[in-house]
Design a protein around this motif. Structure first.
Motif, PDB file in Angstrom:
ATOM      1  N   ALA A 193      47.225 -99.701 -82.839  1.00  0.00           N
ATOM      2  CA  ALA A 193      46.427-101.098 -83.709  1.00  0.00           C
ATOM      3  C   ALA A 193      47.862-101.164 -84.163  1.00  0.00           C
ATOM      4  O   ALA A 193      48.720-101.112 -85.490  1.00  0.00           O
ATOM      5  CB  ALA A 193      45.558-100.461 -84.760  1.00  0.00           C
ATOM      6  N   ILE A 194      47.707-102.501 -85.167  1.00  0.00           N
ATOM      7  CA  ILE A 194      48.613-103.003 -85.686  1.00  0.00           C
ATOM      8  C   ILE A 194      47.583-104.165 -86.958  1.00  0.00           C
ATOM      9  O   ILE A 194      47.240-104.422 -86.232  1.00  0.00           O
ATOM     10  CB  ILE A 194      49.201-104.850 -85.399  1.00  0.00           C
ATOM     11  N   VAL A 195      48.271-103.512 -88.109  1.00  0.00           N
ATOM     12  CA  VAL A 195      47.848-103.984 -89.336  1.00  0.00           C
ATOM     13  C   VAL A 195      48.190-105.448 -89.805  1.00  0.00           C
ATOM     14  O   VAL A 195      49.631-104.882 -90.488  1.00  0.00           O
ATOM     15  CB  VAL A 195      47.373-103.020 -90.355  1.00  0.00           C
ATOM     16  N   LEU A 196      48.000-106.300 -90.724  1.00  0.00           N
ATOM     17  CA  LEU A 196      49.077-106.998 -90.970  1.00  0.00           C
ATOM     18  C   LEU A 196      48.580-107.530 -92.529  1.00  0.00           C
ATOM     19  O   LEU A 196      47.670-107.568 -92.487  1.00  0.00           O
ATOM     20  CB  LEU A 196      49.178-109.346 -90.402  1.00  0.00           C
ATOM     21  N   PRO A 252      47.791-107.373 -76.077  1.00  0.00           N
ATOM     22  CA  PRO A 252      47.036-105.736 -75.672  1.00  0.00           C
ATOM     23  C   PRO A 252      46.636-105.011 -77.103  1.00  0.00           C
ATOM     24  O   PRO A 252      45.465-104.711 -76.517  1.00  0.00           O
ATOM     25  CB  PRO A 252      48.324-105.643 -75.026  1.00  0.00           C
ATOM     26  N   LYS A 253      46.918-104.956 -78.284  1.00  0.00           N
ATOM     27  CA  LYS A 253      46.938-104.251 -79.140  1.00  0.00           C
ATOM     28  C   LYS A 253      45.710-104.908 -79.966  1.00  0.00           C
ATOM     29  O   LYS A 253      45.659-105.665 -80.944  1.00  0.00           O
ATOM     30  CB  LYS A 253      47.844-103.447 -79.531  1.00  0.00           C
ATOM     31  N   ILE A 274      40.129 -96.290 -84.444  1.00  0.00           N
ATOM     32  CA  ILE A 274      40.279 -97.059 -83.011  1.00  0.00           C
ATOM     33  C   ILE A 274      40.870 -96.118 -81.849  1.00  0.00           C
ATOM     34  O   ILE A 274      41.390 -96.714 -81.014  1.00  0.00           O
ATOM     35  CB  ILE A 274      40.245 -98.768 -83.400  1.00  0.00           C
ATOM     36  N   ALA A 275      42.179 -95.376 -82.870  1.00  0.00           N
ATOM     37  CA  ALA A 275      42.667 -95.142 -82.318  1.00  0.00           C
ATOM     38  C   ALA A 275      42.271 -93.878 -81.603  1.00  0.00           C
ATOM     39  O   ALA A 275      42.973 -93.745 -79.900  1.00  0.00           O
ATOM     40  CB  ALA A 275      43.690 -94.551 -83.701  1.00  0.00           C
ATOM     41  N   VAL A 283      40.371 -99.722 -72.130  1.00  0.00           N
ATOM     42  CA  VAL A 283      39.511-100.560 -72.126  1.00  0.00           C
ATOM     43  C   VAL A 283      39.364-101.671 -73.404  1.00  0.00           C
ATOM     44  O   VAL A 283      38.568-102.980 -73.611  1.00  0.00           O
ATOM     45  CB  VAL A 283      38.316 -99.601 -72.530  1.00  0.00           C
ATOM     46  N   LEU A 284      40.449-101.520 -74.639  1.00  0.00           N
ATOM     47  CA  LEU A 284      40.029-101.905 -75.215  1.00  0.00           C
ATOM     48  C   LEU A 284      40.953-103.177 -75.169  1.00  0.00           C
ATOM     49  O   LEU A 284      40.891-104.363 -75.641  1.00  0.00           O
ATOM     50  CB  LEU A 284      40.775-101.380 -76.882  1.00  0.00           C
ATOM     51  N   ARG A 285      41.871-103.274 -74.614  1.00  0.00           N
ATOM     52  CA  ARG A 285      42.620-104.422 -73.949  1.00  0.00           C
ATOM     53  C   ARG A 285      41.573-105.438 -73.230  1.00  0.00           C
ATOM     54  O   ARG A 285      42.171-106.753 -72.951  1.00  0.00           O
ATOM     55  CB  ARG A 285      44.189-103.872 -72.954  1.00  0.00           C
TER      56      ARG A 285
END
Length: 250
Positions: free
Chosen positions: A41-44, A87-88, A189-190, A196-198
């Motif tokens: 996952a990516i957080v801004l 995709p993430k 979520i990791a 499946v998330l993608r």
């Protein structure tokens, strides 16, 4: 990198306004994170009292570019595209002001967590600037046409909690708890299947642009493809064996 990659804007004195340099750095960070299979996952988020105050208008006003070189708008389009279509899962951790392009950046994320004191708005009309990354095109889809027009025309900021009531923000937390709350969510979520998330992200995004029958058809096609994946086999096997699944992302 850990399983969650935090990308923090550090133009604190400029309220994290987007410059070409900042956007280039964002693009590099996003591309590296997308390529890293260990990151789920990516957080801004921003530094100081702003998430992002939009484009750096001083740079926009004085911009000079060589022919063929990407300008700030090109970079915004590419960077936000990585967030929308990558995709993430991309989560906005809105720590303060998110205005104009900052609000558009929030809308390019998949989910939005916000500090209690955060405020958001579309400030383009305050400076005679037309939005170019979703202010007029995407905001009505997120919060409804009348509410979007109010923000667009007035240039006002509203509270994070009101934005949650309007449907743009997923969760509002006390300021001091923002990072921990987002990290706890991304830790959860990791553990999910990246594959499946993608697929969920892709089909959910596309469903807004097609009718119900087409959306259901694409969902079924993705399910049939996913049924041949390692992750689905592993998930079902782990269920039968009463253990935690070990997903691989394919």
């Amino acid at each position: 990198m850990g399983r969650t990659e935090w990308i923090t804007f550090l133009r604190t004195e400029q309220l994290n306004a987007m410059s070409t340099q900042m956007l280039r750095e964002m693009t590099a960070a996003l591309e590296a994170t997308i390529a890293d299979d260990g990151v789920r996952a990516i957080v801004l988020t921003g530094s100081g009292r702003a998430f992002c105050a939009g484009a750096d208008l001083k740079e926009v006003a004085g911009a000079k570019h060589e022919p063929g070189e990407p300008d700030l708008l090109d970079l915004v389009d590419h960077t936000f595209g990585l967030m929308r279509h990558g995709p993430k899962p991309v989560i906005a951790a809105v720590n303060g002001l998110a205005m104009a392009g900052g609000l558009e950046m929030v809308m390019a994320c998949d989910l939005v967590f916000a500090a209690e004191s955060a405020q958001m708005g579309d400030a383009h009309s305050n400076f005679g600037v037309f939005p170019g990354a979703g202010g007029a095109a995407i905001l009505p889809r997120r919060i409804g046409l009348n509410r979007a027009k109010y923000l667009l025309f007035s240039g006002e900021n509203i509270s994070a909690r009101e934005m949650m009531d309007w449907g743009l923000v997923n969760k509002v937390v006390p300021d001091a708890e923002l990072r921990d709350a987002v990290q706890a969510f991304t830790d959860r979520i990791a553990d999910k299947s990246p594959a499946v998330l993608r697929r969920m992200k892709t089909v959910a995004n596309r469903s807004l642009n097609v009718d119900e029958a087409a959306a259901l058809s694409e969902e079924m096609l993705n399910l049939r493809a996913h049924m041949r994946s390692w992750d689905m086999l592993e998930g079902l096997t782990a269920f039968n064996e009463k253990r935690k699944p070990q997903f691989r992302g394919y």
